[in-house]
Write an enzyme that holds these catalytic residues in place. Structure first.
Site, short mmCIF file in Angstrom:
data_model
loop_
_atom_site.label_atom_id
_atom_site.label_comp_id
_atom_site.label_asym_id
_atom_site.label_seq_id
_atom_site.Cartn_x
_atom_site.Cartn_y
_atom_site.Cartn_z
N GLU A 48 -4.38 4.14 11.35
CA GLU A 48 -3.73 4.43 10.07
C GLU A 48 -4.12 5.83 9.63
OE1 GLU A 48 -4.36 3.29 5.37
OE2 GLU A 48 -4.83 1.76 6.87
N ARG A 52 -3.48 11.55 2.54
CA ARG A 52 -4.43 12.09 1.57
C ARG A 52 -4.68 13.58 1.78
NH1 ARG A 52 -9.14 7.39 1.13
NH2 ARG A 52 -7.73 5.66 0.62
N LYS A 136 -3.29 -6.12 2.36
CA LYS A 136 -4.50 -5.31 2.39
C LYS A 136 -5.35 -5.69 1.18
CE LYS A 136 -5.90 -0.44 2.01
NZ LYS A 136 -5.44 0.96 2.14
#
Length: 215
Positions: A48, A52, A136
């Site tokens: 993943e 960011r 998640k």
């Protein structure tokens, strides 16, 4: 609103394929390919790459196109625009820290599966109402850790999780041993210092150790 349903089979195949999904913050696009290769060699091909950093989309594009053995996903997706950008860059799965009607709508129009975040009973009920059973759990440690997640297993027996946030090599098995946990997400397999130094062999070794964690 009616339930749209989750691409459950496709997403579960990814989550069940390895105990740990590396959560990566890539600052330099040039690191994406060797990092993805090192993690795949270590037994963690599904990764993943979080949105960011300014380099994130180009990193996803590079890793997905140049490392066929990797299964590259995009994380920290907050809105439909980012979902579309990540999908266009080659992301094979999408991870979000939460769940909104707009994200559900975007996911319903795509073959790329969405793993959204949820913590509270209300959020779990809302996700289940829309047909989402794989979630998640973020931020895991700050939200109550393995003990809190275990307490959700009885009232929400049909929901399974990928805990992320504060999960590391010392507590990963606390989560993986839970009946409602499929895998965990963590950044410890690719520390910033090792990535910056290009120590791919050391990252491969960390990935090999993580790939053998018991569930």
């Amino acid at each position: 609103m009616t339930a749209t349903g989750q691409r459950t089979d496709k997403l579960l195949a990814i989550m069940e394929s390895q105990p740990v999904i590396p959560v990566l913050k890539i600052d330099r696009v040039a690191d994406a390919v060797p990092l993805a290769r090192a993690l795949a060699r270590g037994g963690l091909p599904a990764i993943e790459i979080t949105l960011r950093t300014p380099a994130a989309l180009d990193a996803i594009r590079a890793a997905s196109s140049e490392v066929p053995e990797a299964l590259v996903g995009a994380g920290t997706i907050l809105n439909p625009e980012q979902f579309a950008q990540a999908e266009a860059a080659g992301a094979r799965f999408i991870v979000s820290p939460g769940l909104t009607p707009a994200l559900i709508e975007a996911a319903s129009k795509s073959d790329v599966p969405l793993l959204p975040g949820a913590i509270t009973p209300g959020e779990l009920m809302a996700a289940a109402d829309r047909g989402y059973s794989l979630l998640k759990f973020f931020p895991a440690e700050q939200a109550g850790g393995a003990a809190f997640l275990k307490s959700l297993s009885s009232p929400f027996a049909g929901i399974r999780f990928c805990p992320t946030g504060g999960v590391g090599e010392k507590n990963a098995t606390d989560y993986l041993s839970l009946p409602n946990v499929v895998c965990v997400g963590g950044s410890w397999v690719a520390p910033d210092a090792l990535v910056a130094a290009g120590k791919w062999d050391e990252i491969e070794a960390l990935a090999k150790a993580a790939s053998t964690l018991k569930r």
